[in-house]
Design a protein around this motif. Structure first.
Motif, PDB file in Angstrom:
ATOM      1  N   ARG A  77     -43.629  -9.996-129.128  1.00  0.00           N
ATOM      2  CA  ARG A  77     -43.147  -9.859-127.740  1.00  0.00           C
ATOM      3  C   ARG A  77     -43.279 -11.184-127.009  1.00  0.00           C
ATOM      4  N   PHE A  78     -44.415 -11.867-127.175  1.00  0.00           N
ATOM      5  CA  PHE A  78     -44.603 -13.160-126.537  1.00  0.00           C
ATOM      6  C   PHE A  78     -43.570 -14.175-127.026  1.00  0.00           C
ATOM      7  N   PHE A  79     -43.281 -14.128-128.332  1.00  0.00           N
ATOM      8  CA  PHE A  79     -42.295 -15.051-128.894  1.00  0.00           C
ATOM      9  C   PHE A  79     -40.923 -14.810-128.252  1.00  0.00           C
ATOM     10  N   GLY A  80     -40.558 -13.537-128.093  1.00  0.00           N
ATOM     11  CA  GLY A  80     -39.281 -13.220-127.467  1.00  0.00           C
ATOM     12  C   GLY A  80     -39.196 -13.712-126.035  1.00  0.00           C
ATOM     13  N   VAL A  81     -40.297 -13.540-125.295  1.00  0.00           N
ATOM     14  CA  VAL A  81     -40.315 -14.030-123.914  1.00  0.00           C
ATOM     15  C   VAL A  81     -40.161 -15.549-123.892  1.00  0.00           C
ATOM     16  N   ALA A  82     -40.877 -16.218-124.788  1.00  0.00           N
ATOM     17  CA  ALA A  82     -40.881 -17.683-124.806  1.00  0.00           C
ATOM     18  C   ALA A  82     -39.521 -18.269-125.149  1.00  0.00           C
ATOM     19  N   TYR A  83     -38.851 -17.701-126.160  1.00  0.00           N
ATOM     20  CA  TYR A  83     -37.664 -18.360-126.691  1.00  0.00           C
ATOM     21  C   TYR A  83     -36.349 -17.625-126.419  1.00  0.00           C
ATOM     22  N   ASP A  84     -36.417 -16.353-126.075  1.00  0.00           N
ATOM     23  CA  ASP A  84     -35.182 -15.613-125.774  1.00  0.00           C
ATOM     24  C   ASP A  84     -35.003 -15.366-124.281  1.00  0.00           C
ATOM     25  N   HIS A  85     -36.099 -15.429-123.520  1.00  0.00           N
ATOM     26  CA  HIS A  85     -36.034 -15.113-122.095  1.00  0.00           C
ATOM     27  C   HIS A  85     -36.545 -16.255-121.227  1.00  0.00           C
ATOM     28  N   GLY A  86     -36.371 -17.487-121.712  1.00  0.00           N
ATOM     29  CA  GLY A  86     -36.653 -18.658-120.889  1.00  0.00           C
ATOM     30  C   GLY A  86     -38.088 -18.794-120.449  1.00  0.00           C
ATOM     31  N   ALA A  87     -39.047 -18.303-121.259  1.00  0.00           N
ATOM     32  CA  ALA A  87     -40.473 -18.384-120.934  1.00  0.00           C
ATOM     33  C   ALA A  87     -40.775 -17.773-119.570  1.00  0.00           C
ATOM     34  N   ASN A  88     -40.083 -16.695-119.263  1.00  0.00           N
ATOM     35  CA  ASN A  88     -40.321 -15.997-118.005  1.00  0.00           C
ATOM     36  C   ASN A  88     -41.455 -14.990-118.201  1.00  0.00           C
ATOM     37  N   TRP A  89     -42.687 -15.443-117.996  1.00  0.00           N
ATOM     38  CA  TRP A  89     -43.858 -14.611-118.250  1.00  0.00           C
ATOM     39  C   TRP A  89     -44.045 -13.534-117.187  1.00  0.00           C
ATOM     40  N   SER A  90     -43.234 -13.564-116.152  1.00  0.00           N
ATOM     41  CA  SER A  90     -43.272 -12.534-115.107  1.00  0.00           C
ATOM     42  C   SER A  90     -42.222 -11.455-115.343  1.00  0.00           C
ATOM     43  N   ARG A  91     -41.624 -11.453-116.503  1.00  0.00           N
ATOM     44  CA  ARG A  91     -40.503 -10.554-116.765  1.00  0.00           C
ATOM     45  C   ARG A  91     -40.889  -9.084-116.573  1.00  0.00           C
ATOM     46  N   ARG A  92     -42.033  -8.681-117.092  1.00  0.00           N
ATOM     47  CA  ARG A  92     -42.483  -7.304-116.922  1.00  0.00           C
ATOM     48  C   ARG A  92     -42.718  -6.978-115.451  1.00  0.00           C
ATOM     49  N   ASP A 107      -8.241 -10.651-135.845  1.00  0.00           N
ATOM     50  CA  ASP A 107      -7.070 -11.100-135.092  1.00  0.00           C
ATOM     51  C   ASP A 107      -7.303 -10.923-133.601  1.00  0.00           C
ATOM     52  N   TRP A 108      -7.860  -9.786-133.209  1.00  0.00           N
ATOM     53  CA  TRP A 108      -8.143  -9.535-131.788  1.00  0.00           C
ATOM     54  C   TRP A 108      -9.132 -10.557-131.244  1.00  0.00           C
ATOM     55  N   LYS A 109     -10.167 -10.858-132.022  1.00  0.00           N
ATOM     56  CA  LYS A 109     -11.189 -11.793-131.566  1.00  0.00           C
ATOM     57  C   LYS A 109     -10.647 -13.210-131.423  1.00  0.00           C
ATOM     58  N   SER A 110      -9.651 -13.557-132.229  1.00  0.00           N
ATOM     59  CA  SER A 110      -9.074 -14.901-132.143  1.00  0.00           C
ATOM     60  C   SER A 110      -8.391 -15.140-130.800  1.00  0.00           C
ATOM     61  N   GLN A 111      -8.128 -14.080-130.066  1.00  0.00           N
ATOM     62  CA  GLN A 111      -7.463 -14.185-128.773  1.00  0.00           C
ATOM     63  C   GLN A 111      -8.440 -14.055-127.599  1.00  0.00           C
ATOM     64  N   GLN A 112      -9.734 -13.939-127.913  1.00  0.00           N
ATOM     65  CA  GLN A 112     -10.731 -13.762-126.869  1.00  0.00           C
ATOM     66  C   GLN A 112     -11.434 -15.077-126.552  1.00  0.00           C
ATOM     67  N   GLU A 113     -12.094 -15.103-125.412  1.00  0.00           N
ATOM     68  CA  GLU A 113     -12.929 -16.235-125.030  1.00  0.00           C
ATOM     69  C   GLU A 113     -14.385 -15.871-125.227  1.00  0.00           C
ATOM     70  N   TYR A 114     -15.209 -16.895-125.453  1.00  0.00           N
ATOM     71  CA  TYR A 114     -16.618 -16.667-125.723  1.00  0.00           C
ATOM     72  C   TYR A 114     -17.467 -17.518-124.800  1.00  0.00           C
ATOM     73  N   ARG A 115     -18.694 -17.085-124.600  1.00  0.00           N
ATOM     74  CA  ARG A 115     -19.610 -17.822-123.737  1.00  0.00           C
ATOM     75  C   ARG A 115     -20.994 -17.875-124.384  1.00  0.00           C
ATOM     76  N   GLU A 116     -21.790 -18.827-123.934  1.00  0.00           N
ATOM     77  CA  GLU A 116     -23.144 -18.935-124.434  1.00  0.00           C
ATOM     78  C   GLU A 116     -24.012 -17.838-123.828  1.00  0.00           C
ATOM     79  N   VAL A 117     -25.041 -17.458-124.550  1.00  0.00           N
ATOM     80  CA  VAL A 117     -25.974 -16.438-124.081  1.00  0.00           C
ATOM     81  C   VAL A 117     -26.965 -17.087-123.110  1.00  0.00           C
ATOM     82  N   THR A 118     -27.170 -16.445-121.967  1.00  0.00           N
ATOM     83  CA  THR A 118     -28.133 -16.934-120.995  1.00  0.00           C
ATOM     84  C   THR A 118     -29.495 -16.306-121.262  1.00  0.00           C
ATOM     85  N   GLU A 119     -30.556 -17.004-120.861  1.00  0.00           N
ATOM     86  CA  GLU A 119     -31.922 -16.532-121.116  1.00  0.00           C
ATOM     87  C   GLU A 119     -32.422 -15.738-119.910  1.00  0.00           C
ATOM     88  N   LEU A 120     -32.124 -14.454-119.917  1.00  0.00           N
ATOM     89  CA  LEU A 120     -32.564 -13.596-118.801  1.00  0.00           C
ATOM     90  C   LEU A 120     -33.817 -12.824-119.188  1.00  0.00           C
TER      91      LEU A 120
END
Length: 380
Positions: free
Chosen positions: A297-312, A367-380
């Motif tokens: 859980r700590f690893f996920g907070v650190a690297y997937d959620h921008g080290a937001n230790w106040s998330r809970r 084929d459908w995906k080739s017509q879509q746009e993509y974005r980077e994942v944000t660390e929320l």
């Protein structure tokens, strides 16, 4: 790796190794000093792993067979591959992996092994009865053993950048006599407010959805409504698998019911709302059962959620302020036909080919995906 595992077990150590599109994850747990000594052995084993041809052929044959047989699994499980493929820029269906794996040989595996750790980055977390200095030494030892160059650019999967009003309708045929549909709505970004609102909403509508679809209408033996996180998004999902009804009929009945839920929520007693909030609070405050769970859980907070230790704490504060009116408006915004962002997957039973042919829908996700746009994942 198994040989190392036997020795580690005798020293009361354990480890896990996982691989994914974005890298390799190694976890070691047990006595600190023993864990420190085990790490270099694991890294070297990964870098220098060898396997005889017969063993490789056996693993390859079993893996390809499992991928090819995935479509014979329960429809409500198999359909998840399609929703993931529709949401992520890079994702492969089981049959796609099987087709490519057929031409892969042992030499290809060795070539991949030799290039895998040439360059990259290390994301590490050390938790337990370890000082900061000791933790730093362990990580540096890991990096030195890995001996990888620092990568100038790291691969990160991206998500489809859907907009209000965007929708996908995909269809396929199952080789079994059951049909299934899954409809996912994008409910918003995974902010504290949206996470707790989705959790309370899911808790409130789960039973009414099941009672109407499963108990009263008896549409199928698998009836689910749920909310879930996908990367940085919150989604609301509905699934029904049936041996008697086609997926077009199922989703029409589901949509009709879901459209009545705002009114249903308005008529619910306050006690039901408070119980739903209490259930979500308990889930947020749930204690980790093991040190491995806590470190993960700590690893996920650190690297997937921008080290937001106040998330809970932020989620608990948002939950405290949440009202039933907020939940109702959240649902209305999510399912509004004019502005909703949805993905609907229809998998027809083998005997429903004629109806499937008449249903206008996407049949080629690549084929459908080739017509879509993509974005980077944000660390929320």
């Amino acid at each position: 790796m198994n040989e190392i595992g036997y020795d580690a077990l005798s020293a009361e150590l354990g480890y896990t190794i996982k691989a994914g599109l974005e890298g390799v994850s190694v976890s070691v747990f047990g006595y600190t000093e023993s864990a420190r000594k085990l790490l270099p052995y694991l890294v070297n084993a990964l870098k220098e792993c060898e396997i005889d041809q017969a063993r490789f052929d056996s693993i390859k044959e079993r893996t390809i067979r499992e991928w090819n047989n995935a479509e014979f699994d329960n429809g409500f499980l198999y359909i998840r591959y399609f929703t993931s493929k529709a949401s992520m820029e890079t994702f492969f269906l089981p049959n796609e992996k099987a087709a490519v794996a057929a031409s892969i040989g042992l030499k290809d595996v060795y070539a991949f092994r030799d290039g895998l750790f040439k360059a990259g980055a290390v994301e590490a977390l050390v938790y337990g009865s370890v000082s900061s200095g000791e933790a730093e030494k362990m990580v540096r030892s890991f990096k030195d053993t890995l001996n990888a160059k620092t990568a100038t650019e790291l691969y990160e999967n991206r998500v489809i950048a859907s907009k209000p009003g965007d929708s996908l309708l995909y269809k396929g045929i199952l080789p079994t006599n059951n049909s299934v549909f899954r409809k996912d709505y994008v409910a918003g970004m995974a902010t504290p407010e949206n996470r707790v609102t989705a959790g309370v909403l899911s808790n409130l509508i789960r039973t009414p959805y099941y009672i109407e679809m499963r108990t009263k209408q008896q549409l199928g033996y698998v009836v689910w409504s749920f909310s879930f996180d996908m990367e940085d998004m919150i989604k609301l999902g509905f699934v029904i698998q049936s041996g008697d009804y086609d997926p077009v009929d199922l989703v029409e009945r589901s949509d009709d019911l879901v459209s009545t839920f705002p009114e249903l929520l308005q008529g619910m007693p306050e006690e039901a709302f408070l119980q739903a909030k209490s259930a979500v609070k308990s889930e947020i405050e749930k204690k980790d059962k093991t040190i491995l769970e806590k470190s993960a859980r700590f690893f996920g907070v650190a690297y997937d959620h921008g080290a937001n230790w106040s998330r809970r704490d932020e989620a608990l504060a948002a939950l405290e302020d949440l009202s039933m009116e907020d939940v109702i408006q959240f649902l209305r915004n999510t399912i509004d036909p004019e502005t909703s962002q949805s993905q609907l997957v229809l998998l027809f039973a083998r005997q429903e080919q004629e109806l499937a042919d008449k249903t206008e829908a996407v049949t080629d996700l690549n084929d459908w995906k080739s017509q879509q746009e993509y974005r980077e994942v944000t660390e929320l």
